[in-house]
Design a protein around this motif. Structure first.
Motif, PDB file in Angstrom:
ATOM      1  N   TYR A 142      -1.657   4.015  -0.082  1.00 32.82           N
ATOM      2  CA  TYR A 142      -1.543   4.985   1.007  1.00 32.82           C
ATOM      3  C   TYR A 142      -0.620   6.102   0.539  1.00 32.82           C
ATOM      4  CZ  TYR A 142      -0.347   6.827   5.658  1.00 32.82           C
ATOM      5  OH  TYR A 142      -0.144   7.635   6.758  1.00 32.82           O
ATOM      6  N   ALA A 153       2.139  -0.912   6.947  1.00 31.35           N
ATOM      7  CA  ALA A 153       1.727   0.199   7.808  1.00 31.35           C
ATOM      8  C   ALA A 153       2.703   0.432   8.945  1.00 31.35           C
ATOM      9  CB  ALA A 153       0.329  -0.055   8.362  1.00 31.35           C
ATOM     10  N   SER A 163      -0.199  -3.859   3.921  1.00 25.32           N
ATOM     11  CA  SER A 163      -0.216  -2.398   4.039  1.00 25.32           C
ATOM     12  C   SER A 163       1.172  -1.794   4.184  1.00 25.32           C
ATOM     13  CB  SER A 163      -1.074  -1.993   5.240  1.00 25.32           C
ATOM     14  OG  SER A 163      -0.474  -2.440   6.450  1.00 25.32           O
ATOM     15  N   ARG A 195       0.391   8.938   2.191  1.00 27.08           N
ATOM     16  CA  ARG A 195       0.933   9.819   3.235  1.00 27.08           C
ATOM     17  C   ARG A 195       2.195   9.217   3.848  1.00 27.08           C
ATOM     18  NH1 ARG A 195      -3.189  11.459   7.603  1.00 27.08           N
ATOM     19  NH2 ARG A 195      -1.474  12.904   8.049  1.00 27.08           N
ATOM     20  N   THR A 196       2.981   8.508   3.041  1.00 28.40           N
ATOM     21  CA  THR A 196       4.235   7.950   3.525  1.00 28.40           C
ATOM     22  C   THR A 196       5.263   9.062   3.730  1.00 28.40           C
ATOM     23  OG1 THR A 196       5.141   7.609   1.312  1.00 28.40           O
ATOM     24  CG2 THR A 196       3.792   5.826   2.228  1.00 28.40           C
ATOM     25  N   MET A 249      -4.787  -1.314   4.503  1.00 30.56           N
ATOM     26  CA  MET A 249      -4.928  -0.801   3.134  1.00 30.56           C
ATOM     27  C   MET A 249      -4.384  -1.772   2.094  1.00 30.56           C
ATOM     28  SD  MET A 249      -4.442   3.326   3.487  1.00 30.56           S
ATOM     29  CE  MET A 249      -5.221   3.615   1.889  1.00 30.56           C
ATOM     30  N   ASP A 289      -3.478   5.124  10.236  1.00 21.84           N
ATOM     31  CA  ASP A 289      -4.355   5.374   9.093  1.00 21.84           C
ATOM     32  C   ASP A 289      -3.997   4.549   7.867  1.00 21.84           C
ATOM     33  OD1 ASP A 289      -2.004   6.819   8.826  1.00 21.84           O
ATOM     34  OD2 ASP A 289      -2.946   8.529   7.834  1.00 21.84           O
ATOM     35  N   CYS A 290      -2.900   3.794   7.932  1.00 17.90           N
ATOM     36  CA  CYS A 290      -2.493   2.936   6.816  1.00 17.90           C
ATOM     37  C   CYS A 290      -2.891   1.478   7.036  1.00 17.90           C
ATOM     38  CB  CYS A 290      -0.975   3.043   6.612  1.00 17.90           C
ATOM     39  SG  CYS A 290      -0.324   2.116   5.211  1.00 17.90           S
ATOM     40  N   ALA A 328       0.806  -1.217   0.000  1.00 16.11           N
ATOM     41  CA  ALA A 328       0.000   0.000   0.000  1.00 16.11           C
ATOM     42  C   ALA A 328       0.843   1.274   0.000  1.00 16.11           C
ATOM     43  CB  ALA A 328      -0.936   0.000   1.210  1.00 16.11           C
ATOM     44  N   CYS A 329       2.098   1.170   0.385  1.00 18.10           N
ATOM     45  CA  CYS A 329       2.964   2.351   0.449  1.00 18.10           C
ATOM     46  C   CYS A 329       3.774   2.559  -0.829  1.00 18.10           C
ATOM     47  CB  CYS A 329       3.900   2.246   1.648  1.00 18.10           C
ATOM     48  SG  CYS A 329       3.024   2.312   3.237  1.00 18.10           S
TER      49      CYS A 329
END
Length: 262
Positions: free
Chosen positions: A220, A180, A178, A222-223, A188, A184-185, A153-154
């Motif tokens: 995602y 993550a 994700s 917002r990394t 995902m 918030d990740c 996701a990143c």
């Protein structure tokens, strides 16, 4: 049943922001049935689950033990060992990928590249120079891997598409997760696994027998690299220093653990 197959906890990853109990709570709210704890060169997140949470709460949620291992030459690798197999070596980053594969397989585990087309020094295809010798070496490694992370996701859609094509070329099943580090990740990225996957050995058997595993998710955006913009190159090159220094600092301990294994 959906699993998030790439999870970093606050207990086990120095850049993780979410305690494992909150991880589980959020994933359950999103309809997930399990997760793979894949902290950076550490099982501390899983230990927190095992020692403080397991059997007390969330008894209907499956937590699998894994690690995201920093190799010295091919970036990050996701490793899953059978329950009961405890190798201190997997918490000492800096092994070459070929040695890592040999050890993981010798003790009954599975291993595959995380985000293989991601950032340099973190990912196999960007860390290895694209010369004939290196491409031949990568092909040799690919034949030995058990799976490929094909959705992260990143990472960008382009990076994930390349990973999926790599998995298809070498007939490897794909994982999705994700990656993550922030709440918030979480969730995902996902991997669809049968309901009877209850432990690491179940997963290992399934991966070895299954040519295709459904996975996917949502990117995602917002990394740290997204937020840094042009300054991301500073972050990328800092990984090189981090990796090389870590390999050097842990060399003696790794050599001792290797002697113990053999």
């Amino acid at each position: 049943m959906k699993f998030d197959m790439h999870c970093h906890t606050k207990e086990g990853s120095m850049d993780g922001k979410v305690m494992i109990e909150e991880y589980i709570r959020v994933l359950k709210q999103k309809g997930f049935g399990g997760m793979l704890v894949s902290d950076h060169n550490s099982y501390d997140g899983y230990r927190e689950w095992r020692d403080s949470i397991k059997g007390k709460t969330y008894t209907d949620f499956v937590v699998l033990k894994g690690v995201e291992y920093d190799t010295i030459d091919c970036g990050h690798m996701l490793v899953i060992m059978p329950e009961g197999v405890k190798l201190k070596l997997l918490e000492l980053r800096g092994l070459p990928a070929q040695i890592l594969i040999m050890i993981v397989h010798r003790y009954g585990g599975i291993v595959g590249p995380a985000h293989p087309f991601g950032e340099k020094y973190l990912s196999m295809m960007k860390t290895q120079a694209r010369k004939k010798f290196h491409m031949e070496r990568i092909e040799s490694l690919m034949h030995q891997f058990d799976f490929v992370e094909i959705f992260n996701a990143c990472e960008s859609e382009e990076v994930n598409d390349k990973a999926a094509r790599l998995a298809r070329k070498f007939h490897k099943p794909g994982f999705g997760g994700s990656d993550a580090h922030r709440v918030d990740c979480i969730g995902m990225g996902y991997t669809s696994l049968p309901d009877d996957i209850r432990c690491e050995s179940d997963l290992i058997r399934y991966v070895k027998q299954t040519p295709y595993i459904k996975c996917g998710g949502t990117r995602y955006n917002r990394t740290a690299k997204d937020r840094l913009g042009k300054l991301r190159n500073v972050l990328v090159h800092s990984f090189f220093v981090y990796n090389k220094s870590g390999e050097w600092l842990r060399r003696r301990k790794r050599e001792k653990e290797l002697e113990n294994l053999y």
